[in-house]
Structure formats: structure tokens, C-alpha cells
Design a protein around this motif. Structure first.
Motif, PDB file in Angstrom:
ATOM      1  N   UNK A 130       0.821  -1.208   0.000  1.00 47.36           N
ATOM      2  CA  UNK A 130       0.000   0.000   0.000  1.00 47.36           C
ATOM      3  C   UNK A 130       0.855   1.259   0.000  1.00 47.36           C
ATOM      4  N   UNK A 131       1.986   1.195   0.708  1.00 51.37           N
ATOM      5  CA  UNK A 131       2.909   2.324   0.757  1.00 51.37           C
ATOM      6  C   UNK A 131       4.288   1.872   0.279  1.00 51.37           C
ATOM      7  N   UNK A 132       4.901   2.645  -0.575  1.00 51.64           N
ATOM      8  CA  UNK A 132       6.228   2.318  -1.085  1.00 51.64           C
ATOM      9  C   UNK A 132       7.248   2.281   0.051  1.00 51.64           C
ATOM     10  N   UNK A 133       6.914   2.898   1.183  1.00 45.92           N
ATOM     11  CA  UNK A 133       7.807   2.897   2.340  1.00 45.92           C
ATOM     12  C   UNK A 133       7.993   1.497   2.918  1.00 45.92           C
ATOM     13  N   UNK A 134       7.143   0.550   2.543  1.00 45.37           N
ATOM     14  CA  UNK A 134       7.243  -0.821   3.033  1.00 45.37           C
ATOM     15  C   UNK A 134       8.375  -1.604   2.377  1.00 45.37           C
ATOM     16  N   UNK A 135       8.943  -1.081   1.291  1.00 45.98           N
ATOM     17  CA  UNK A 135      10.035  -1.768   0.593  1.00 45.98           C
ATOM     18  C   UNK A 135      11.366  -1.503   1.280  1.00 45.98           C
ATOM     19  N   UNK A 136      12.269  -2.449   1.115  1.00 44.21           N
ATOM     20  CA  UNK A 136      13.617  -2.286   1.656  1.00 44.21           C
ATOM     21  C   UNK A 136      14.632  -2.906   0.729  1.00 44.21           C
ATOM     22  N   UNK A 169       8.878  12.237  -2.916  1.00 41.13           N
ATOM     23  CA  UNK A 169       9.120  11.552  -1.641  1.00 41.13           C
ATOM     24  C   UNK A 169       8.985  10.040  -1.811  1.00 41.13           C
ATOM     25  N   UNK A 170       8.024   9.607  -2.600  1.00 40.74           N
ATOM     26  CA  UNK A 170       7.871   8.175  -2.879  1.00 40.74           C
ATOM     27  C   UNK A 170       9.050   7.648  -3.679  1.00 40.74           C
ATOM     28  N   UNK A 171       9.532   8.460  -4.598  1.00 45.13           N
ATOM     29  CA  UNK A 171      10.658   8.052  -5.447  1.00 45.13           C
ATOM     30  C   UNK A 171      11.896   7.736  -4.625  1.00 45.13           C
ATOM     31  N   UNK A 172      12.109   8.475  -3.571  1.00 43.91           N
ATOM     32  CA  UNK A 172      13.301   8.238  -2.737  1.00 43.91           C
ATOM     33  C   UNK A 172      13.241   6.876  -2.056  1.00 43.91           C
ATOM     34  N   UNK A 173      12.052   6.458  -1.639  1.00 40.94           N
ATOM     35  CA  UNK A 173      11.907   5.122  -1.038  1.00 40.94           C
ATOM     36  C   UNK A 173      12.131   4.029  -2.089  1.00 40.94           C
ATOM     37  N   UNK A 174      11.625   4.256  -3.284  1.00 35.13           N
ATOM     38  CA  UNK A 174      11.840   3.283  -4.357  1.00 35.13           C
ATOM     39  C   UNK A 174      13.324   3.192  -4.693  1.00 35.13           C
ATOM     40  N   UNK A 175      13.998   4.311  -4.739  1.00 30.75           N
ATOM     41  CA  UNK A 175      15.427   4.321  -5.039  1.00 30.75           C
ATOM     42  C   UNK A 175      16.197   3.479  -4.021  1.00 30.75           C
ATOM     43  N   UNK A 176      15.852   3.601  -2.762  1.00 30.19           N
ATOM     44  CA  UNK A 176      16.538   2.841  -1.712  1.00 30.19           C
ATOM     45  C   UNK A 176      16.327   1.336  -1.885  1.00 30.19           C
ATOM     46  N   UNK A 177      15.151   0.937  -2.399  1.00 29.79           N
ATOM     47  CA  UNK A 177      14.838  -0.484  -2.570  1.00 29.79           C
ATOM     48  C   UNK A 177      15.367  -1.047  -3.893  1.00 29.79           C
TER      49      UNK A 177
END
Length: 121
Positions: free
Chosen positions: A9-15, A32-40
Motif C-alpha cells: 500500500x505504501x512504497x515505504x514498506x520496501x527495503x 518523496x515516494x521516489x526516494x523510497x523506491x530508489x533505496x529499494x
């Protein structure tokens, strides 16, 4: 072997453990979502365009991730519920994509479910 599918539901759940996955999220396609995707570092990240918004803020993830070598696309806000990844997957229709997503065969008008099925082979 097909890439794993992560439906969040939230891209923040990826690692980091999700590198190379197909990430289908309910998140908006903002920076802000893109930064979480980049980290994953998924193979491809799918977001909701959130109505595109002022200055195309709902699509900001696409060029950002392109610049970092990650395919990304959005589904239309009127095709899937924002914040609900299952709706993105089952109801979403691709509205925008970056060039890396296009290289994977993704194009506006395609059903998200069909894109995922094809990428999983």
C-alpha cells in the motif's frame, strides 16, 4: 526465474531485500515516494499518478528514477484507489511511464495486471 512481486500500500514498506522486484504500490508518484523506491532498487516501481497535480508533482518519481536507472510508471488516479496497492494491481491502467519502463514494454493504456503478468513471464 521471474522477478518477485511486492504489492505494498505504501512504497515505504520496501527495503533493500526487495531489490529487483516488481513493486506495485498505492503510493503517489511524487518525489518523496521516489526516494523510497530508489533505496529499494526494484526492477520497476508502479505508483498512482494522484491526478498528476500542480507542476506534475504526481509524476515526479518517473524522471527521478529514470536518472537512477530504475523503470517506473503510474496508473491513472481514476482507475485505481490511491493508497490501495491491490486496486493498483487489479484495476489500474498505466497513465505515464519513463523510458526505462517503455524499454520493458510498458505503455500508457495497458492494464497494470497485464504488465505484471508479462514481466513475470
Amino acid at each position: 526465474m521471474s522477478p518477485p512481486l511486492r504489492v505494498v500500500d505504501s512504497i515505504t514498506e520496501l527495503g533493500g531485500q526487495d531489490a529487483g522486484c516488481i513493486a506495485v504500490s498505492g503510493s503517489h508518484g511524487g518525489i518523496s515516494s521516489a526516494r523510497y523506491a530508489l533505496a529499494a532498487r526494484p526492477l520497476i516501481a508502479v505508483f498512482n499518478d494522484a491526478g498528476v497535480g500542480k507542476d506534475a508533482a504526481g509524476l515526479a518519481a518517473l524522471p527521478f528514477l529514470q536518472g537512477h536507472g530504475i523503470a517506473a510508471c503510474t496508473v491513472a488516479h481514476d482507475s485505481a484507489r490511491i493508497g490501495e496497492a491491490r486496486s493498483t494491481l487489479h484495476d489500474g491502467i498505466v497513465s505515464h511511464c519513463n523510458e526505462l519502463a517503455r524499454a520493458l514494454g510498458v505503455a500508457p493504456g495497458q492494464a497494470c495486471r497485464a504488465v505484471v503478468e508479462r514481466l513475470r513471464g
